[in-house]
Design a protein around this motif. Structure first.
Motif, PDB file in Angstrom:
ATOM      1  N   LEU A 112       0.822  -1.206   0.000  1.00  0.00           N
ATOM      2  CA  LEU A 112       0.000   0.000   0.000  1.00  0.00           C
ATOM      3  C   LEU A 112       0.858   1.260   0.000  1.00  0.00           C
ATOM      4  N   LEU A 113       1.965   1.213   0.725  1.00  0.00           N
ATOM      5  CA  LEU A 113       2.862   2.368   0.738  1.00  0.00           C
ATOM      6  C   LEU A 113       3.557   2.535  -0.615  1.00  0.00           C
ATOM      7  N   GLU A 114       3.888   1.423  -1.263  1.00  0.00           N
ATOM      8  CA  GLU A 114       4.454   1.510  -2.621  1.00  0.00           C
ATOM      9  C   GLU A 114       3.430   2.125  -3.570  1.00  0.00           C
ATOM     10  N   LEU A 115       2.178   1.732  -3.391  1.00  0.00           N
ATOM     11  CA  LEU A 115       1.107   2.277  -4.220  1.00  0.00           C
ATOM     12  C   LEU A 115       0.930   3.768  -3.947  1.00  0.00           C
ATOM     13  N   GLU A 116       0.995   4.129  -2.667  1.00  0.00           N
ATOM     14  CA  GLU A 116       0.847   5.536  -2.309  1.00  0.00           C
ATOM     15  C   GLU A 116       2.011   6.365  -2.845  1.00  0.00           C
ATOM     16  N   ALA A 117       3.199   5.793  -2.845  1.00  0.00           N
ATOM     17  CA  ALA A 117       4.357   6.494  -3.405  1.00  0.00           C
ATOM     18  C   ALA A 117       4.163   6.742  -4.904  1.00  0.00           C
ATOM     19  N   THR A 118       3.550   5.788  -5.593  1.00  0.00           N
ATOM     20  CA  THR A 118       3.236   5.970  -7.012  1.00  0.00           C
ATOM     21  C   THR A 118       2.266   7.119  -7.207  1.00  0.00           C
ATOM     22  N   ILE A 119       1.285   7.206  -6.326  1.00  0.00           N
ATOM     23  CA  ILE A 119       0.297   8.295  -6.390  1.00  0.00           C
ATOM     24  C   ILE A 119       0.969   9.635  -6.125  1.00  0.00           C
ATOM     25  N   GLU A 120       1.816   9.681  -5.112  1.00  0.00           N
ATOM     26  CA  GLU A 120       2.493  10.932  -4.774  1.00  0.00           C
ATOM     27  C   GLU A 120       3.411  11.392  -5.913  1.00  0.00           C
ATOM     28  N   ASN A 161      -0.325 -14.786   0.783  1.00  0.00           N
ATOM     29  CA  ASN A 161      -0.380 -15.481  -0.501  1.00  0.00           C
ATOM     30  C   ASN A 161       0.751 -14.920  -1.366  1.00  0.00           C
ATOM     31  N   LYS A 162       1.843 -15.674  -1.461  1.00  0.00           N
ATOM     32  CA  LYS A 162       3.047 -15.161  -2.122  1.00  0.00           C
ATOM     33  C   LYS A 162       2.825 -14.911  -3.612  1.00  0.00           C
ATOM     34  N   THR A 163       2.032 -15.761  -4.241  1.00  0.00           N
ATOM     35  CA  THR A 163       1.752 -15.568  -5.670  1.00  0.00           C
ATOM     36  C   THR A 163       1.001 -14.265  -5.895  1.00  0.00           C
ATOM     37  N   LEU A 164       0.009 -14.023  -5.052  1.00  0.00           N
ATOM     38  CA  LEU A 164      -0.759 -12.787  -5.173  1.00  0.00           C
ATOM     39  C   LEU A 164       0.119 -11.579  -4.846  1.00  0.00           C
ATOM     40  N   TYR A 165       1.006 -11.731  -3.852  1.00  0.00           N
ATOM     41  CA  TYR A 165       1.926 -10.652  -3.488  1.00  0.00           C
ATOM     42  C   TYR A 165       2.759 -10.229  -4.705  1.00  0.00           C
ATOM     43  N   GLN A 166       3.306 -11.224  -5.403  1.00  0.00           N
ATOM     44  CA  GLN A 166       4.146 -10.932  -6.570  1.00  0.00           C
ATOM     45  C   GLN A 166       3.333 -10.267  -7.681  1.00  0.00           C
ATOM     46  N   LYS A 167       2.094 -10.721  -7.851  1.00  0.00           N
ATOM     47  CA  LYS A 167       1.236 -10.124  -8.869  1.00  0.00           C
ATOM     48  C   LYS A 167       0.956  -8.655  -8.534  1.00  0.00           C
ATOM     49  N   ILE A 168       0.637  -8.376  -7.264  1.00  0.00           N
ATOM     50  CA  ILE A 168       0.334  -6.996  -6.853  1.00  0.00           C
ATOM     51  C   ILE A 168       1.564  -6.114  -7.032  1.00  0.00           C
ATOM     52  N   GLU A 169       2.714  -6.628  -6.594  1.00  0.00           N
ATOM     53  CA  GLU A 169       3.951  -5.864  -6.719  1.00  0.00           C
ATOM     54  C   GLU A 169       4.221  -5.535  -8.188  1.00  0.00           C
ATOM     55  N   MET A 170       3.992  -6.521  -9.078  1.00  0.00           N
ATOM     56  CA  MET A 170       4.173  -6.298 -10.512  1.00  0.00           C
ATOM     57  C   MET A 170       3.215  -5.222 -11.018  1.00  0.00           C
ATOM     58  N   ASN A 171       1.956  -5.282 -10.559  1.00  0.00           N
ATOM     59  CA  ASN A 171       0.953  -4.328 -11.037  1.00  0.00           C
ATOM     60  C   ASN A 171       1.213  -2.906 -10.542  1.00  0.00           C
ATOM     61  N   ILE A 172       1.792  -2.784  -9.344  1.00  0.00           N
ATOM     62  CA  ILE A 172       2.137  -1.443  -8.852  1.00  0.00           C
ATOM     63  C   ILE A 172       3.258  -0.845  -9.690  1.00  0.00           C
ATOM     64  N   GLN A 173       4.296  -1.644  -9.930  1.00  0.00           N
ATOM     65  CA  GLN A 173       5.405  -1.152 -10.753  1.00  0.00           C
ATOM     66  C   GLN A 173       4.949  -0.857 -12.181  1.00  0.00           C
ATOM     67  N   LYS A 174       4.050  -1.694 -12.683  1.00  0.00           N
ATOM     68  CA  LYS A 174       3.504  -1.478 -14.021  1.00  0.00           C
ATOM     69  C   LYS A 174       2.719  -0.174 -14.070  1.00  0.00           C
ATOM     70  N   ALA A 175       1.903   0.061 -13.042  1.00  0.00           N
ATOM     71  CA  ALA A 175       1.109   1.292 -12.999  1.00  0.00           C
ATOM     72  C   ALA A 175       2.012   2.521 -12.990  1.00  0.00           C
ATOM     73  N   ARG A 176       3.110   2.442 -12.236  1.00  0.00           N
ATOM     74  CA  ARG A 176       4.035   3.581 -12.154  1.00  0.00           C
ATOM     75  C   ARG A 176       4.687   3.851 -13.512  1.00  0.00           C
TER      76      ARG A 176
END
Length: 771
Positions: free
Chosen positions: A565-573, A611-626
Motif C-alpha cells: 500500500l505504501l508503494e502504491l501511495e508512493a506511485t500516487i504521490e 499469498n506469495k503468488t498474489l503478493y508478486q502479482k500486486i507488486e508487478m501491477n504497482i510497478q507497471k502502474a508507475r
C-alpha cells in the motif's frame, strides 16, 4: 470434549492453567509449572540442512552455544515498529544476541527476527511457545486443547494484541479472550479474598519480566470492573538484570583498569563472548533472586575473558543488598511515578485504594515491596502467594467462565453456562460462580484513540478508560468531488507519546462514472471505530450518500499489505508531484482501485499468512502502474475510446475490423489484470494501431468528445459541434466524401484546440479527509 485453558504468555516465562472444580496449574513436558519463553532454531540431519525449533528449558541451554539463534523476550517485539526509539536504543547498545530488521515484506513498522538467513516474525516465534504449551497441556489433560484465554500486558496497544491473536492462530489456538495481566491477577486474588457482596477497590501492581502493568479494579459480587490502566511496556525484570550486568562489568573494568569494557567484550573471540554474555545474564538473574532473601550475592565467571596478552581474566564481583537497592532506585522511582499517574487519571487517592496486589517475579524484591508499602500503607499491600502463577490462574478461571458447558462442581454432570442450578443435583451454580469464579468483567480502553485528518489535525474517537466494548461514529468529508481513495491513519497516545496502531486504505469503486462527473461536492464518509473487550479495534466505513456501499477493510499493521500500500501511495504521490494530465490520473485511479481489491485478499485474516503468488502479482501491477503513468501509456482511456467508437460509429466500420478491435480490447483488459509491463505495452500499441487505421472516423470521435466536454461549460458550442457531426455523418452515409473533408477542414482546428485544452489539463489524486 475439547478443553479451554488459561495461558500467561510472559516475556521471560509462560504458564498454563485450567479450572475444573478447582484451578490447577499444568506442568509442562519437563515436569515444571513454568516454561521459559525461550526459542532456538537448530540444524538437523547429516547435511545440517534441516531446521527444528526447540522451546523452553531446553532452548535455554543453547544460549551459550548458539545465542545468535536463540530468542528471548520476544514479547517485547510483538506488534512493534523497527523504528521504535526504545528498540533502536536496544540495538545501539548491542543488547540482543540475535539479529532483527524491518521485514523484507513489511514496512519500517514491522520487525523480522533473522535466524540462519531466514526471516521470522515475532508472532511466528511466539507461536512456537504457544504450540509447546498447547501440546504439553494436551499431554497432561489427555484431550485436545483448542481454546484459550491468553493474557497480555494491560498497556498493550491494538497492534500488539492483534499480534498475540495471530500467534495463537498460528499455534492452532482459538482465543476466547485476551485478558489484561493485572485483571487476571485480580481474578486469582478475588476468588480467594473477595466473597459475596463484599466490594473492594484493588490496584494491581504487576511487575513482570518484560513489562510493568498497573490496573485499578472494583471487585464485587463476581464482577471485575476496570477503572484505569497504566504502566510501561519496556520496564521489567529484564531491565533489573541489565542493571546488575552493567554493575558487574563496571566493577570488572575498575578491577582490571579497562577503559572501555564494552569494546573489550566485543573484541573477544565470538564463541567466548557469546558464552560470557550468556553466563553473565544467567548469573545476574540468579543474583537478583537470591537477594530477595540474602544480604549479598556473588557473580563469578571464570576463565572466559582474555586480555591483550592472551591471559585469562576472572570475573568475581560481590553485590550487596544495599548496592542492589541503589541500582533499583531509578526503576522503583519510575514505577511510583506511573502508579501516581494512574490514580490521578481516574481521580483516586491512595486512601481510596483498599488493597494493592503485587504480582510478577519482580514484585518479590524487598525494596520494591517496601516502596509500595510506604506509598499505600503496609496493611493494604498484599504480595500474591503465587506471584509467578497467579496470572495463568486468573486466565484459567475466565476461560472456564467462557466455555459453553462445564462440569457441575458437586456431581460432575455437564451443565450449561445458561443454567442457574444443576438439573441433576440442584446445586446453586450462580452463587458458586460469584463466590468461586468470575461472573462478569467490564474492561476499559487502555489508550486514547485518534484518527489523523488533513493538515496534521486529529480527531479523538475514544478516550482512555472508556468501558469496553464501545464504539463511536463520526462523519468526515473527503477533500475533493473526484476523490476515490482515502488513507486513514489511526494512533494511540501512550505515556504522552503518539504510537501508530494501523492504517486503513479505502477505495470507492462502485459508483457510476456519470454521477462522479457531475458532482461538485465531495462525498462524506461515515466512519465507525469499534473496540471489543480484547481492546482490538475494527473500522467500518460507508458513504453517507450511498450507505449501501460498504467500503470497510482490515486495518494494516505494518506487514506485507502495508508495504504494498505504501508503494502504491508512493506511485500516487509521484503522479501528483509530476502534474500528470487528467487521463493519466484517471487511469492511475482505476489501477489503484483494482490493486486495493487484490491487497485486501492478500493475507489470511487469522494467521496473517501471505499469498506469495498474489503478493508478486500486486507488486508487478504497482510497478507497471508507475511505469505506464510515467510514459503516458493508457489502457482504460484507450479501451473506453474503442468501445465508444464502436458503439457510435460501428455501422460505418467494416465487420472484420470491428472484430479485430473487440479482440484487442479483450486482450488489453486481460493484460491489465495479469499481464507484465511488456504485455500491457504490446496490447496498448496493438489496439491503438487498429484504431489509427480507421482514419477519418477518429476525427468524428474528436468532434463527439469536444461536444461532450463542452456541454456544461459552453452548451452553444457543444450544440454547434453536434450539428457538424450529424451533417458529416449524413454526407458520409451518402458517399459525399469531398463534402465530408470540407466540413472537417472547417471545424477540426477549433475542435483540436478544445481537445488540446482538455488533454493538457492536469489533476491530482486526493487521499485525505477533513471534519
Amino acid at each position: 470434549m475439547s478443553k479451554s485453558i488459561g495461558i500467561d504468555l510472559g516475556t521471560t516465562n509462560s504458564v498454563a492453567a485450567i479450572k475444573r472444580v478447582t484451578t490447577e496449574v499444568l506442568k509442562n513436558k519437563e515436569g515444571e509449572f513454568i516454561t521459559p519463553s525461550c526459542v532456538t532454531l537448530i540444524k538437523k540431519g547429516r547435511a545440517r540442512n534441516k531446521f527444528e525449533f526447540i522451546v523452553g528449558r531446553n532452548a535455554q541451554e543453547w544460549l551459550k552455544q548458539a545465542p545468535e539463534n536463540t530468542i528471548v523476550a520476544v514479547k517485547r517485539l510483538m506488534g512493534r515498529s523497527f523504528q521504535n526509539e526504545v528498540l533502536q536504543q536496544i540495538l545501539l547498545e548491542n543488547r540482543l544476541n540475535y539479529r532483527i530488521a524491518a521485514h523484507s515484506r513489511g514496512t519500517a513498522k514491522s520487525v523480522a527476527i533473522i535466524i540462519e538467513r531466514q526471516e521470522f516474525t515475532p508472532e511466528e516465534i511466539s507461536a512456537q511457545i504457544l504450540e509447546k504449551i498447547r501440546q504439553d497441556a494436551e499431554s497432561v489433560l489427555d484431550d485436545e486443547v483448542d481454546f484459550a484465554v491468553i493474557t497480555v500486558p494491560a498497556y498493550f496497544n491494538d497492534k500488539q494484541k492483534h499480534a498475540t491473536r495471530t500467534a495463537a492462530a498460528l499455534a492452532g489456538l482459538k482465543v476466547r479472550r485476551l485478558l489484561p495481566e493485572p485483571t487476571a491477577a485480580a481474578i486469582s486474588f478475588g476468588v480467594d479474598q473477595v466473597k459475596g457482596d463484599d466490594a473492594r477497590t484493588v490496584l494491581v501492581f504487576d511487575f513482570g519480566g518484560g513489562t510493568f502493568d498497573l490496573s485499578v479494579l472494583i471487585i464485587s459480587g463476581g464482577q471485575f470492573i476496570e477503572q484505569g490502566k497504566g504502566g510501561d511496556m519496556w520496564l521489567g525484570g529484564e531491565d533489573i538484570d541489565r542493571c546488575i550486568m552493567d554493575f558487574v562489568l563496571a566493577e570488572t573494568a575498575r578491577e582490571y583498569d579497562i577503559k572501555d569494557i564494552h569494546a573489550f567484550i566485543n573484541n573477544q573471540e565470538p564463541h567466548l563472548k557469546n558464552q560470557f554474555m550468556a553466563e553473565l545474564k544467567a548469573k545476574a538473574e540468579k543474583a537478583k533472586i537470591s537477594l530477595n532473601t540474602e544480604q549479598s550475592a556473588y557473580i563469578d565467571i571464570l576463565s572466559l575473558l582474555k586480555d591483550e596478552d592472551g591471559d585469562l581474566l576472572d570475573v568475581d564481583v560481590e553485590l550487596s543488598r544495599t548496592q542492589f537497592d541503589l541500582l533499583l532506585t531509578p526503576i522503583i522511582d519510575k514505577t511510583l511515578v506511573l502508579t501516581r499517574k494512574i490514580l490521578l487519571d481516574i481521580h483516586l487517592t491512595p486512601e481510596l485504594v483498599d488493597n494493592v496486589l503485587m504480582v510478577g517475579g519482580s514484585s518479590l524484591i524487598p525494596r520494591v515491596v517496601q516502596a509500595i508499602k510506604d506509598e499505600f500503607g503496609a496493611d493494604k499491600v498484599l504480595v500474591h502467594d503465587r506471584p509467578m502463577l497467579a496470572i495463568a490462574e486468573g486466565a484459567a478461571i475466565l476461560s472456564h467462565r467462557l466455555v459453553d458447558h462445564y462440569e457441575c462442581p458437586q456431581c460432575g454432570t455437564t451443565v450449561s453456562q445458561n443454567e442457574d442450578t444443576c438439573q441433576q443435583c440442584g446445586f446453586d451454580l450462580v452463587t458458586f460462580t460469584i463466590e468461586q469464579g468470575v461472573l462478569d468483567i467490564v474492561h476499559a480502553a487502555a489508550h486514547d484513540y485518534y484518527l489523523h485528518l488533513e493538515n496534521g489535525q486529529k480527531h479523538l474517537f475514544i478516550e482512555k478508560n472508556t468501558p469496553l466494548p464501545c464504539e463511536d461514529t463520526a462523519v468526515f468529508s473527503l477533500v475533493h468531488p473526484d476523490q476515490r481513495f482515502v488513507h486513514l491513519k489511526f494512533s494511540n497516545i501512550v505515556n504522552e507519546k503518539e504510537e501508530s496502531i494501523g492504517d486503513l486504505w479505502l477505495g470507492i469503486d462502485q459508483l457510476d462514472e456519470e454521477e462522479l462527473m457531475k458532482r461538485d461536492e465531495p462525498f462524506r464518509v461515515e466512519i465507525t471505530l469499534k473496540i471489543d473487550e480484547n481492546n482490538i479495534i475494527a473500522v467500518n466505513a460507508s458513504l453517507k450518500e450511498h450507505p449501501d456501499l460498504n467500503v470497510s477493510r482490515t486495518i494494516s499493521r505494518g506487514m506485507s499489505d502495508e508495504k504494498l500500500l505504501l508503494e502504491l501511495e508512493a506511485t500516487i504521490e509521484e503522479a501528483n508531484r509530476k502534474n500528470y494530465n487528467i487521463y493519466v490520473i484517471y487511469e492511475l485511479v482505476h489501477r489503484t482501485l483494482a490493486i486495493l481489491k487484490d491487497i485486501d485478499r492478500l493475507g489470511d485474516p487469522e494467521t496473517g499468512t501471505v499469498n506469495k503468488t498474489l503478493y508478486q502479482k500486486i507488486e508487478m501491477n504497482i510497478q507497471k502502474a508507475r511505469r505506464l503513468a510515467a510514459e503516458n501509456k493508457l489502457s482504460k482511456p484507450t479501451i473506453e475510446y474503442a468501445i465508444t467508437l464502436l458503439q457510435k460509429f460501428g455501422s460505418i466500420i467494416p465487420k472484420g475490423l470491428q472484430h479485430d478491435i473487440r479482440h484487442k480490447v479483450e486482450f488489453l483488459q486481460k493484460s491489465d489484470l495479469n499481464g507484465t509491463y511488456k504485455d500491457n505495452i504490446k496490447a496498448i500499441d496493438d489496439l491503438q494501431k487498429s484504431l489509427k487505421s480507421l482514419g477519418t472516423i477518429n476525427a468524428f470521435m474528436e468532434i463527439d468528445k469536444a461536444a461532450y466536454f463542452l456541454q456544461d461549460v459552453d452548451p452553444d458550442r457543444a450544440q454547434k459541434y453536434k450539428k457538424y457531426l450529424d451533417e458529416i455523418l449524413l454526407l458520409h452515409k451518402n458517399g459525399n466524401i469531398d463534402n465530408v473533408f470540407q466540413l472537417l477542414n472547417e471545424i477540426m482546428p477549433e475542435v483540436l484546440d478544445v481537445i488540446q485544452m482538455i488533454e493538457s489539463a492536469t489533476n491530482v489524486i486526493h487521499k485525505d479527509i477533513r471534519k
